[in-house]
Design an enzyme around this catalytic site. Structure first.
Site, PDB file in Angstrom:
ATOM      1  N   ARG A 182       0.720  -1.162  -0.204  1.00 54.95           N
ATOM      2  CA  ARG A 182      -0.010  -0.056  -0.046  1.00 54.95           C
ATOM      3  C   ARG A 182       0.893   1.297   0.271  1.00 54.95           C
ATOM      4  NH1 ARG A 182      -5.180   1.542  -1.355  1.00 54.95           N
ATOM      5  NH2 ARG A 182      -6.270   2.679   0.637  1.00 54.95           N
ATOM      6  N   SER A 235      -7.751   0.788   3.456  1.00 54.52           N
ATOM      7  CA  SER A 235      -8.199   0.458   2.201  1.00 54.52           C
ATOM      8  C   SER A 235      -9.568  -0.656   2.162  1.00 54.52           C
ATOM      9  CB  SER A 235      -7.278  -0.469   1.456  1.00 54.52           C
ATOM     10  OG  SER A 235      -7.543  -1.062   0.287  1.00 54.52           O
ATOM     11  N   SER A 236     -10.119  -0.715   1.175  1.00 56.31           N
ATOM     12  CA  SER A 236     -11.205  -1.826   1.015  1.00 56.31           C
ATOM     13  C   SER A 236     -10.599  -2.899   0.192  1.00 56.31           C
ATOM     14  CB  SER A 236     -12.440  -1.191   0.528  1.00 56.31           C
ATOM     15  OG  SER A 236     -12.794  -0.298   1.220  1.00 56.31           O
ATOM     16  N   THR A 264      -9.959   0.288 -10.158  1.00 55.75           N
ATOM     17  CA  THR A 264      -9.104  -0.456  -9.557  1.00 55.75           C
ATOM     18  C   THR A 264      -8.700  -1.996 -10.390  1.00 55.75           C
ATOM     19  OG1 THR A 264      -9.086   0.463  -7.552  1.00 55.75           O
ATOM     20  CG2 THR A 264      -8.508  -1.974  -7.414  1.00 55.75           C
ATOM     21  N   ASN A 317      -6.212   4.374  -7.194  1.00 57.75           N
ATOM     22  CA  ASN A 317      -7.159   4.654  -6.681  1.00 57.75           C
ATOM     23  C   ASN A 317      -8.419   5.091  -7.757  1.00 57.75           C
ATOM     24  OD1 ASN A 317      -9.325   5.148  -4.617  1.00 57.75           O
ATOM     25  ND2 ASN A 317      -8.452   7.385  -4.186  1.00 57.75           N
TER      26      ASN A 317
HETATM   27  O1  DON Z   1      -8.080   0.945  -1.510  1.00 60.92           O
HETATM   28  C1  DON Z   1      -9.081   1.150  -1.711  1.00 60.92           C
HETATM   29  O2  DON Z   1      -9.894   1.069  -1.037  1.00 60.92           O
HETATM   30  C2  DON Z   1      -9.467   2.123  -2.995  1.00 60.92           C
HETATM   31  N1  DON Z   1      -8.403   3.186  -3.073  1.00 60.92           N
HETATM   32  C3  DON Z   1      -9.661   1.126  -3.986  1.00 60.92           C
HETATM   33  C4  DON Z   1     -10.424   2.066  -5.351  1.00 60.92           C
HETATM   34  C5  DON Z   1     -11.025   1.126  -6.113  1.00 60.92           C
HETATM   35  O3  DON Z   1     -11.518   0.090  -5.703  1.00 60.92           O
HETATM   36  C6  DON Z   1     -11.442   2.067  -7.402  1.00 60.92           C
HETATM   37  N2  DON Z   1     -12.183   0.815  -7.917  1.00 60.92           N
HETATM   38  N3  DON Z   1     -13.125   0.721  -8.618  1.00 60.92           N
END
Ligand code: DON
Length: 535
Positions: free
Chosen positions: A67, A416-417, A345, A365
């Protein structure tokens, strides 16, 4: 024998070519990510970060956190004006949105610990270098996305960058990225030093300085990925291995599965109001905890033994009413509205001939990150700073709110998710999956798992079946356009749920291993380019 499921056919094929030449799932995961950095520039990256969950053939599981981290000069109030209000757009577009990238360090750590030793580091770069050097023909989706972000590219970058051209992009246009090819060649010969030190690091800092950013050579040199204990969740005969903090994914899935226990009724079906109500209420409660308690463990004491304990979750479930939606207001803090855009993502699922499995989610992101492209590096920088709580209670790009636990601090990882996941059934590899989608990542994975294991859908139906999502605030079930019938909407409204409609939730890339050991790949049809490559 081997399979790669990824968001672009050329990247999936790049990974597969490594599997064919004696590489293992770790080698293929590296080559696929590198190829995605070329052919899927909106999310594939060198300037972002990600997570890997990896299961060796003997069942040993690892997880790697690469990350991004906040630069040393970051400040908890850096996105607020002098009156303490959020400056709109500052944490999502432009250089201040960019955190220190983790991807290249993550790839090297993966190679050193998990690589087969049969394929050289340099060989893993070959497909990506060829695609960048000679170019490739873009898909309709990429053309649409490049046209959509044209003004942003023009606002932040020199006119000769490869993503800007005089006429709109169309399907089949050739995209050549010479600068990126030379950066890839440098990393191929110098490992991650070729990125975090020397001319590429200088190019990043120079770009940052040109835009009045705060990234320094020291930020880059001091970046380190972290091997972490994978989060594991028991659910009946299944064991889910997934990402722990700084991803909230494992905690959310763990809490939701414990709260719903065996209360879902398979006979009533996935779309029965009682089942939807149950899942929604569990999601509401888990996301409230996300906002209140979760953040980087290096900066917070977070007792997961408590947050995941049956006693604690039973207590949380006490006010569950089978007939009525609980108001999110009674669980926590302030409401707000959410505007849903298309985020980006990307996820890769891989299984090799020996049964090693890699589950990787990586991101900038938002689409093309902060939109700032490093001219002497050939890649975009992320806008991951927006995943911090930029002000307690103020929603981020995904409508998520957070607390002090996820406030900005130098060197801290933003919550994060992203939830790359590997599932075992009775100790055997059963499923490898993940998805983009910000907070909807966790609930999408949960639904695919429940669709398959509780509601009896095969992997294809489990992935394609329409989805819904609740994240505490906004207090709405976000529902894909065709997911709920008018009758179901009425039944849920009667219980007090608010329904909003969204175009799509997540893009799952999954591999399912059936009882005979055969791999079945499922690439989500919500996007046109997602691809299963197998031999
Ligand atoms: O880490 C995270 O949770 C976000 N930056 C993820 C972004 C994401 O999944 C965008 N996609 N569709």
């Amino acid at each position: 024998m081997g399979m790669v499921v990824a968001a672009h056919p050329l990247a999936a094929e790049a990974g597969l070519s490594i599997l064919r030449h004696n590489g293992n799932a770790a080698d293929a995961a590296i080559a696929t990510q590198l190829a995605l950095a070329v052919v899927y520039p909106r999310a594939g990256n060198l300037g972002g970060g990600g997570f890997l969950v990896y299961r060796e053939a003997d069942g040993k599981v690892h997880s790697l956190d690469y990350r991004e981290v906040a630069p040393a000069a970051a400040d908890r109030d850096m996105f607020l004006d002098s009156a303490g209000q959020v400056v709109t757009g500052l944490s999502t577009k432009g250089i201040l949105a960019a955190a220190v990238p983790g991807t290249v360090a993550g790839l090297e750590a993966t190679f050193r610990k998990l690589g087969s030793g049969q394929v050289s580091w340099e060989a893993l770069f070959k497909p990506a270098i060829d695609l960048a050097e000679s170019g490739f023909h873009i898909t309709a989706e990429e053309a649409e996305r490049l046209n959509k972000y044209r003004d942003d590219f023009a606002a932040f970058n020199p006119p000769d960058m490869p993503f800007l051209k005089a006429t709109p992009w169309v399907t089949g246009d050739l995209l050549v990225q010479k600068r990126l090819a030379s950066t890839l060649r440098k990393i191929a010969s110098e490992f991650c030093k070729g990125f975090y030190e020397g001319t590429i690091a200088e190019a990043i800092v120079e770009t940052s300085e040109t835009h009045n950013g705060i990234l320094t050579l020291n930020d880059l040199e001091s970046y380190r990925p972290i091997w972490r204990t994978p989060c594991h969740i028991y659910h009946g005969e299944y064991r889910l291995y997934t990402m722990g903090l700084p991803s909230s994914g494992g905690v959310i899935i763990g809490q939701v599965l414990q709260m719903i226990g065996d209360k879902l009724d398979p006979e009533k079906g996935f779309r029965h109001p009682d089942n939807v109500h149950l899942i929604t209420e569990a999601e509401r409660r888990a996301f409230a905890d996300r906002a209140h308690f979760l953040g980087d463990t290096a900066f917070n004491t977070i007792n997961l033994n408590i947050l995941l304990s049956p006693e604690y979750l039973l207590e949380k479930w006490m006010d569950f009413d089978p007939e009525k939606a609980t108001s999110s207001q009674t669980i926590g803090i302030n409401p707000y509205t959410l505007t849903l855009e298309k985020f980006e993502t990307t996820h890769i699922s891989i299984v090799d001939r020996n049964g090693c499995a890699a589950s990787v989610t990586t991101t900038l992101n938002d689409n093309y990150g902060c939109k700032v492209w490093v001219p002497n590096g050939g890649f975009f920088l992320n806008n991951e700073m927006d995943d911090f709580t930029i002000k307690p209670g103020a929603p981020n790009f995904y409508g998520l709110v957070g607390s002090e636990a996820n406030a900005i601090a130098p060197g801290k990882r933003m919550l994060s998710s992203m939830t790359p996941t590997i599932i075992e059934k009775r100790g055997k590899l059963y499923m490898v999956l993940g998805t983009p989608g910000g907070p909807t990542i966790t609930t999408s994975i949960l639904q695919v798992f429940l669709n398959n294991t509780v509601f009896g859908m095969d992997i294809h139906d489990a992935v394609q079946s329409s989805r819904y999502h609740h994240q505490w605030f906004p207090d709405q079930i976000q529902c894909e356009e065709n997911a709920f019938s008018p009758k179901l909407v009425e039944a849920l409204s009667t219980k007090g749920h608010n329904i909003t409609w969204v175009k799509s939730l997540g893009t799952i890339e999954a591999i399912y291993i059936d009882s005979t050991g055969t791999m079945v790949g499922a690439a989500d049809r919500r996007r046109m380019d997602d691809h299963v490559a197998a031999w």
